[in-house]
Write an enzyme that holds these catalytic residues in place. Sequence first.
Site, PDB file in Angstrom:
ATOM      1  N   LYS A  23       7.896  55.421  60.331  1.00  9.07           N
ATOM      2  CA  LYS A  23       6.543  55.954  60.083  1.00  9.07           C
ATOM      3  C   LYS A  23       6.566  57.137  59.121  1.00  9.07           C
ATOM      4  O   LYS A  23       7.423  58.002  59.213  1.00  9.07           O
ATOM      5  CB  LYS A  23       5.929  56.397  61.412  1.00  9.07           C
ATOM      6  CG  LYS A  23       4.463  56.728  61.330  1.00  9.07           C
ATOM      7  CD  LYS A  23       3.798  56.521  62.677  1.00  9.07           C
ATOM      8  CE  LYS A  23       2.326  56.825  62.624  1.00  9.07           C
ATOM      9  NZ  LYS A  23       1.571  56.107  61.622  1.00  9.07           N
TER      10      LYS A  23
ATOM     11  N   GLY B  76      12.464  62.261  61.374  1.00 10.93           N
ATOM     12  CA  GLY B  76      13.606  61.522  60.821  1.00 10.93           C
ATOM     13  C   GLY B  76      13.278  60.857  59.499  1.00 10.93           C
ATOM     14  O   GLY B  76      14.089  60.843  58.565  1.00 10.93           O
ATOM     15  N   CYS B  77      12.081  60.319  59.396  1.00  7.44           N
ATOM     16  CA  CYS B  77      11.664  59.627  58.178  1.00  7.44           C
ATOM     17  C   CYS B  77      11.518  60.600  57.014  1.00  7.44           C
ATOM     18  O   CYS B  77      11.821  60.266  55.872  1.00  7.44           O
ATOM     19  CB  CYS B  77      10.362  58.870  58.425  1.00  7.44           C
ATOM     20  SG  CYS B  77      10.533  57.647  59.747  1.00  7.44           S
ATOM     21  N   THR B  78      11.082  61.820  57.317  1.00  5.87           N
ATOM     22  CA  THR B  78      10.944  62.841  56.287  1.00  5.87           C
ATOM     23  C   THR B  78      12.319  63.286  55.793  1.00  5.87           C
ATOM     24  O   THR B  78      12.523  63.430  54.579  1.00  5.87           O
ATOM     25  CB  THR B  78      10.129  64.040  56.828  1.00  5.87           C
ATOM     26  OG1 THR B  78       8.842  63.554  57.226  1.00  5.87           O
ATOM     27  CG2 THR B  78       9.971  65.123  55.782  1.00  5.87           C
TER      28      THR B  78
ATOM     29  N   ALA C  68      13.609  60.429  53.515  1.00  2.52           N
ATOM     30  CA  ALA C  68      12.883  60.347  52.240  1.00  2.52           C
ATOM     31  C   ALA C  68      13.222  61.538  51.339  1.00  2.52           C
ATOM     32  O   ALA C  68      13.402  61.370  50.124  1.00  2.52           O
ATOM     33  CB  ALA C  68      11.381  60.282  52.500  1.00  2.52           C
TER      34      ALA C  68
END
Length: 164
Positions: A39, A44-46, A49
């Site tokens: 998401k 974690g995704c940030t 990315a």
Amino acid sequence: MLEKQQQAPFFRSFNQNNQLVSLADYAGEKNVVLYFYPKDDTPGCTIEANDFTRLADEFAKLDTVVIGVSKDSCASHVDFIKKFGLKVDLLADTSGQVCESYGVWREREKNGVKSMAILRSTFIIDKNGVLVDVAYGVTPDGHAEEVLEKIKNPVTPEDQPDAE
């Protein structure tokens, strides 16, 4: 589950700019790092990315494009990119078709509740459309660096020790 040396499943989906992007766009021209994440704008995704963005120039020098995929909308991707100044394309797999074809849409259990979610995974696809690396269930910290190293120093089947 997909495995190394298989032909990568074809994908086609809209990116953050509502432009159709497909695996065929890079055939013979670029390697593709296709990473799936749960998401936009979550911790974690940030991390993942931002790390891919920090190394974007290094990937580019190796004829490699980095593409993130989640089930978020194009508008959500635009907000995520603007908030963090990301330099990677993000595909909006709102139908889940790309996630299904790569085997990353999985059941998970959190606090005793079962639900479906994207398993954080990364696929390195060479210029011929062949999977040269398949990693399911990756950890965000240091992952972009690991992927970059795999592209810099690819392991060929001949380099693998014989299984006994």
